[in-house]
Design a protein around this motif. Structure first.
Motif, mmCIF file in Angstrom:
data_model
loop_
_atom_site.group_PDB
_atom_site.id
_atom_site.type_symbol
_atom_site.label_atom_id
_atom_site.label_comp_id
_atom_site.label_asym_id
_atom_site.label_seq_id
_atom_site.Cartn_x
_atom_site.Cartn_y
_atom_site.Cartn_z
ATOM 1 N N GLU A 49 -10.119 2.329 3.360
ATOM 2 C CA GLU A 49 -9.917 0.895 3.122
ATOM 3 C C GLU A 49 -8.780 0.600 2.134
ATOM 4 O OE1 GLU A 49 -11.413 -1.379 4.920
ATOM 5 O OE2 GLU A 49 -12.574 0.172 5.931
ATOM 6 N N ARG A 50 -8.026 1.620 1.763
ATOM 7 C CA ARG A 50 -6.938 1.394 0.808
ATOM 8 C C ARG A 50 -5.603 1.591 1.524
ATOM 9 N NH1 ARG A 50 -4.364 5.142 -2.125
ATOM 10 N NH2 ARG A 50 -3.150 4.511 -3.931
ATOM 11 N N LEU A 51 -4.751 0.572 1.458
ATOM 12 C CA LEU A 51 -3.458 0.650 2.108
ATOM 13 C C LEU A 51 -2.513 1.536 1.312
ATOM 14 C CD1 LEU A 51 -2.967 -3.085 3.115
ATOM 15 C CD2 LEU A 51 -3.581 -1.195 4.620
ATOM 16 N N PHE A 52 -1.660 2.252 2.006
ATOM 17 C CA PHE A 52 -0.679 3.086 1.321
ATOM 18 C C PHE A 52 0.625 3.061 2.106
ATOM 19 C CE2 PHE A 52 -3.140 5.684 4.233
ATOM 20 C CZ PHE A 52 -2.190 6.452 4.892
ATOM 21 N N TYR A 53 1.744 3.234 1.406
ATOM 22 C CA TYR A 53 3.050 3.209 2.057
ATOM 23 C C TYR A 53 3.283 4.551 2.740
ATOM 24 C CZ TYR A 53 8.056 2.955 2.803
ATOM 25 O OH TYR A 53 9.291 2.961 3.389
ATOM 26 N N SER A 54 3.517 4.529 4.040
ATOM 27 C CA SER A 54 3.719 5.773 4.794
ATOM 28 C C SER A 54 4.913 5.678 5.743
ATOM 29 C CB SER A 54 2.454 6.117 5.588
ATOM 30 O OG SER A 54 2.139 5.075 6.501
ATOM 31 N N TYR A 55 5.771 4.694 5.539
ATOM 32 C CA TYR A 55 6.954 4.553 6.375
ATOM 33 C C TYR A 55 8.041 5.520 5.902
ATOM 34 C CZ TYR A 55 4.880 0.146 7.962
ATOM 35 O OH TYR A 55 4.048 -0.803 8.493
ATOM 36 N N PRO A 56 9.033 5.815 6.741
ATOM 37 C CA PRO A 56 10.147 6.658 6.308
ATOM 38 C C PRO A 56 10.895 6.040 5.123
ATOM 39 C CG PRO A 56 10.111 6.479 8.698
ATOM 40 C CD PRO A 56 9.110 5.487 8.179
ATOM 41 N N PRO A 57 11.579 6.875 4.340
ATOM 42 C CA PRO A 57 12.294 6.375 3.151
ATOM 43 C C PRO A 57 13.286 5.257 3.438
ATOM 44 C CG PRO A 57 12.167 8.761 3.095
ATOM 45 C CD PRO A 57 11.644 8.342 4.442
ATOM 46 N N VAL A 58 13.902 5.262 4.629
ATOM 47 C CA VAL A 58 14.928 4.257 4.912
ATOM 48 C C VAL A 58 14.357 2.843 4.850
ATOM 49 C CG1 VAL A 58 16.464 5.716 6.279
ATOM 50 C CG2 VAL A 58 14.542 4.595 7.386
ATOM 51 N N VAL A 59 13.073 2.678 5.164
ATOM 52 C CA VAL A 59 12.462 1.351 5.133
ATOM 53 C C VAL A 59 12.373 0.862 3.691
ATOM 54 C CG1 VAL A 59 10.412 -0.013 5.686
ATOM 55 C CG2 VAL A 59 11.188 1.769 7.259
ATOM 56 N N ALA A 60 11.879 1.718 2.796
ATOM 57 C CA ALA A 60 11.778 1.338 1.383
ATOM 58 C C ALA A 60 13.159 1.099 0.790
ATOM 59 C CB ALA A 60 11.052 2.430 0.599
ATOM 60 N N GLN A 61 14.124 1.909 1.176
ATOM 61 C CA GLN A 61 15.487 1.738 0.658
ATOM 62 C C GLN A 61 16.087 0.414 1.116
ATOM 63 O OE1 GLN A 61 16.805 5.489 2.236
ATOM 64 N NE2 GLN A 61 16.827 6.468 0.216
ATOM 65 N N PHE A 62 15.807 0.035 2.361
ATOM 66 C CA PHE A 62 16.275 -1.262 2.838
ATOM 67 C C PHE A 62 15.562 -2.401 2.121
ATOM 68 C CE2 PHE A 62 15.696 -4.882 5.756
ATOM 69 C CZ PHE A 62 17.027 -5.240 5.937
ATOM 70 N N MET A 63 14.252 -2.261 1.931
ATOM 71 C CA MET A 63 13.488 -3.321 1.270
ATOM 72 C C MET A 63 13.863 -3.480 -0.196
ATOM 73 S SD MET A 63 11.783 -4.679 3.663
ATOM 74 C CE MET A 63 10.771 -5.794 2.678
ATOM 75 N N ALA A 64 14.490 -2.475 -0.784
ATOM 76 C CA ALA A 64 14.944 -2.585 -2.175
ATOM 77 C C ALA A 64 15.944 -3.725 -2.347
ATOM 78 C CB ALA A 64 15.556 -1.269 -2.638
ATOM 79 N N ILE A 65 16.629 -4.076 -1.270
ATOM 80 C CA ILE A 65 17.585 -5.191 -1.319
ATOM 81 C C ILE A 65 16.868 -6.483 -1.686
ATOM 82 C CG2 ILE A 65 19.203 -6.561 0.070
ATOM 83 C CD1 ILE A 65 19.586 -4.040 1.830
ATOM 84 N N PHE A 66 15.596 -6.589 -1.300
ATOM 85 C CA PHE A 66 14.835 -7.830 -1.496
ATOM 86 C C PHE A 66 13.831 -7.715 -2.641
ATOM 87 C CE2 PHE A 66 15.845 -7.131 3.006
ATOM 88 C CZ PHE A 66 16.640 -8.241 3.263
ATOM 89 N N ALA A 67 14.051 -6.753 -3.518
ATOM 90 C CA ALA A 67 13.077 -6.492 -4.591
ATOM 91 C C ALA A 67 12.815 -7.712 -5.466
ATOM 92 C CB ALA A 67 13.556 -5.323 -5.449
ATOM 93 N N ALA A 68 13.825 -8.544 -5.687
ATOM 94 C CA ALA A 68 13.679 -9.685 -6.588
ATOM 95 C C ALA A 68 13.148 -10.939 -5.892
ATOM 96 C CB ALA A 68 15.019 -10.002 -7.256
ATOM 97 N N VAL A 69 12.969 -10.880 -4.576
ATOM 98 C CA VAL A 69 12.531 -12.065 -3.828
ATOM 99 C C VAL A 69 11.016 -12.225 -3.976
ATOM 100 C CG1 VAL A 69 12.431 -13.172 -1.564
ATOM 101 C CG2 VAL A 69 14.407 -11.743 -2.184
ATOM 102 N N PRO A 70 10.517 -13.396 -4.349
ATOM 103 C CA PRO A 70 9.067 -13.613 -4.437
ATOM 104 C C PRO A 70 8.382 -13.362 -3.096
ATOM 105 C CG PRO A 70 10.257 -15.412 -5.486
ATOM 106 C CD PRO A 70 11.276 -14.587 -4.763
ATOM 107 N N SER A 71 7.153 -12.868 -3.148
ATOM 108 C CA SER A 71 6.444 -12.464 -1.932
ATOM 109 C C SER A 71 6.297 -13.609 -0.931
ATOM 110 C CB SER A 71 5.066 -11.915 -2.296
ATOM 111 O OG SER A 71 5.189 -10.764 -3.097
ATOM 112 N N GLY A 72 5.939 -14.804 -1.404
ATOM 113 C CA GLY A 72 5.761 -15.937 -0.497
ATOM 114 C C GLY A 72 7.045 -16.326 0.197
ATOM 115 N N VAL A 73 8.136 -16.345 -0.552
ATOM 116 C CA VAL A 73 9.439 -16.679 0.024
ATOM 117 C C VAL A 73 9.841 -15.617 1.040
ATOM 118 C CG1 VAL A 73 11.894 -17.015 -0.483
ATOM 119 C CG2 VAL A 73 10.153 -17.946 -2.031
#
Length: 394
Positions: A71-95
């Protein structure tokens, strides 16, 4: 008399009701504490924020080999996904959720317009795009993906671009876009990689498909190389460790639509049975991919079968995965338009939509919806040849 340019009011009413209901449900889910809307996207955002802060996106206990906690979610995608999402690190979750979903809907609209240009060039693309967008909220796999903020909301676009890349007329640049799309899909979630096998087999006798295959391979290698240059080899070794540890997670879960899990649930068999059964299911899906790539003349039908097979390659299939079949349903309706099978094909696609709604309560029915889409694609091949001015995609 020229065809009407205004959308049918029925589509507009359907869209207003569907999107209104989905927005209301999404707002209610986002208002809970913690929010239940966008939880998949939040997982990706956290991984991106970790990378932006110089940390690993992977759970250190899983990197060390511990099985994931139930029942606990964990990040298991390839590194490229996290590296791409780093671009949006400062964006609020709702936005980010609003922008993410808007981009997914825009991707669906774009691929709908491109499919219309390919299979119904005599129609204004808006006459196809408007109904597609209006119907989207009652295509429950896609709607659930929007509510969760899942990567699969982009798979109608990616699978659709691949379809366009292999069902084109000579001289088109679509094969390049198709190869790029497959590489991105396979490096986002592993199961679309089986479509690379379809491309490899089909490429033996099709120069068009060969271009898509080469572009997919080159793009995939380049993206992995760039990822290693940015984050080092260690992040990829951690990813492999997490995948290995994640394989210990329970498969027999009522939310897992995978055939092995559902058969185990229906028969009362245990976890060991599901894991053993998954082996022949994966092998059968890969074999089917090869067979349809070689034997089916119609590229649309052949790829539709392979796309469906890609959904069962791995032991876990979530409800939103079949959203990848949307472009095949669109292509089927467009190919059958004006032919003797138009009503039959439209009925099959409408049936798939209805069954996808019912499948929320009876999960195995999602495979019936996938089957109805494939049946529509098969029937539409006749329409592609008997309608004036059109020919079958090969």
């Amino acid at each position: 008399m020229p065809p009407p340019t205004r959308p049918n009011p029925v589509w507009i009413v359907l869209g207003v009701v569907g999107w209104g209901g989905l927005l209301w449900l999404g707002s209610q889910m986002f208002a809970t504490n913690p929010p239940t809307a966008g939880f998949d996207l939040e997982l990706l955002l956290r991984a991106g924020r970790d990378v932006a802060a110089g940390r690993s996106p992977y759970d250190p206990t899983m990197v060390a080999g511990a099985a994931p906690v139930a029942e606990r979610l964990f990040y298991s995608y390839p590194p490229v996904v996290a590296q791409f999402m780093a671009i949006f690190a400062a964006v609020p979750s709702g936005v980010m959720l609003v922008g993410w979903d808007a981009a997914g809907i825009a991707g669906l609209a774009v691929v709908g317009g491109l499919l219309a240009r390919r299979f119904a060039p005599d129609l204004r693309p808006s006459r196809i795009v408007v109904p597609i967008v209006c119907v989207a909220p009652i295509c429950f796999p896609f709607a659930v993906g929007l509510l969760f903020g899942n990567l699969d909301v982009f798979f109608p676009l990616l699978y659709g671009l691949l379809l366009l890349g292999v069902a084109v007329r000579p001289g088109s640049r679509a094969p390049i876009a198709g190869g790029l799309a497959l590489a991105i899909a396979a490096l986002s979630k592993l199961h679309p990689a089986s479509l690379g096998l379809w491309l490899a087999v089909r490429a033996v006798r099709s120069p068009v498909v060969r271009r898509s295959f080469v572009v997919a391979v080159v793009t995939g290698v380049a993206l992995v190389g760039i990822s290693v240059l940015i984050g080092g080899v260690s992040m990829w070794s951690e990813y492999i460790a997490v995948v290995r540890a994640g394989s210990g997670a329970d498969l027999v879960d009522p939310r897992n639509a995978g055939p092995a899990a559902q058969i185990a649930l229906l028969t009362g068999a245990g976890e060991a049975f599901a894991r053993t059964l998954q082996i022949p299911i994966t092998l059968l899906a890969l074999a089917a991919t090869v067979v349809v790539a070689w034997s089916r003349r119609d590229a649309v039908e052949s790829l539709a079968w392979a796309a469906a097979a890609s959904l069962v390659i791995l032991p876990v299939t979530w409800f939103h995965y079949p959203a990848a079949m949307i472009p095949f349903a669109i292509a089927a309706v467009l190919r059958a338009r004006g032919s003797a099978v138009a009503t039959q094909v439209s009925g099959l696609v409408a049936g798939a939509l209805v069954v996808s709604v019912v499948a929320i309560a009876a999960l195995p029915l999602i495979w019936v919806a996938v089957g109805l889409v494939i049946a529509a694609v098969r029937a539409s091949a006749t329409g592609a040849t008997d309608a004036p001015g059109r020919s079958r995609a090969v």
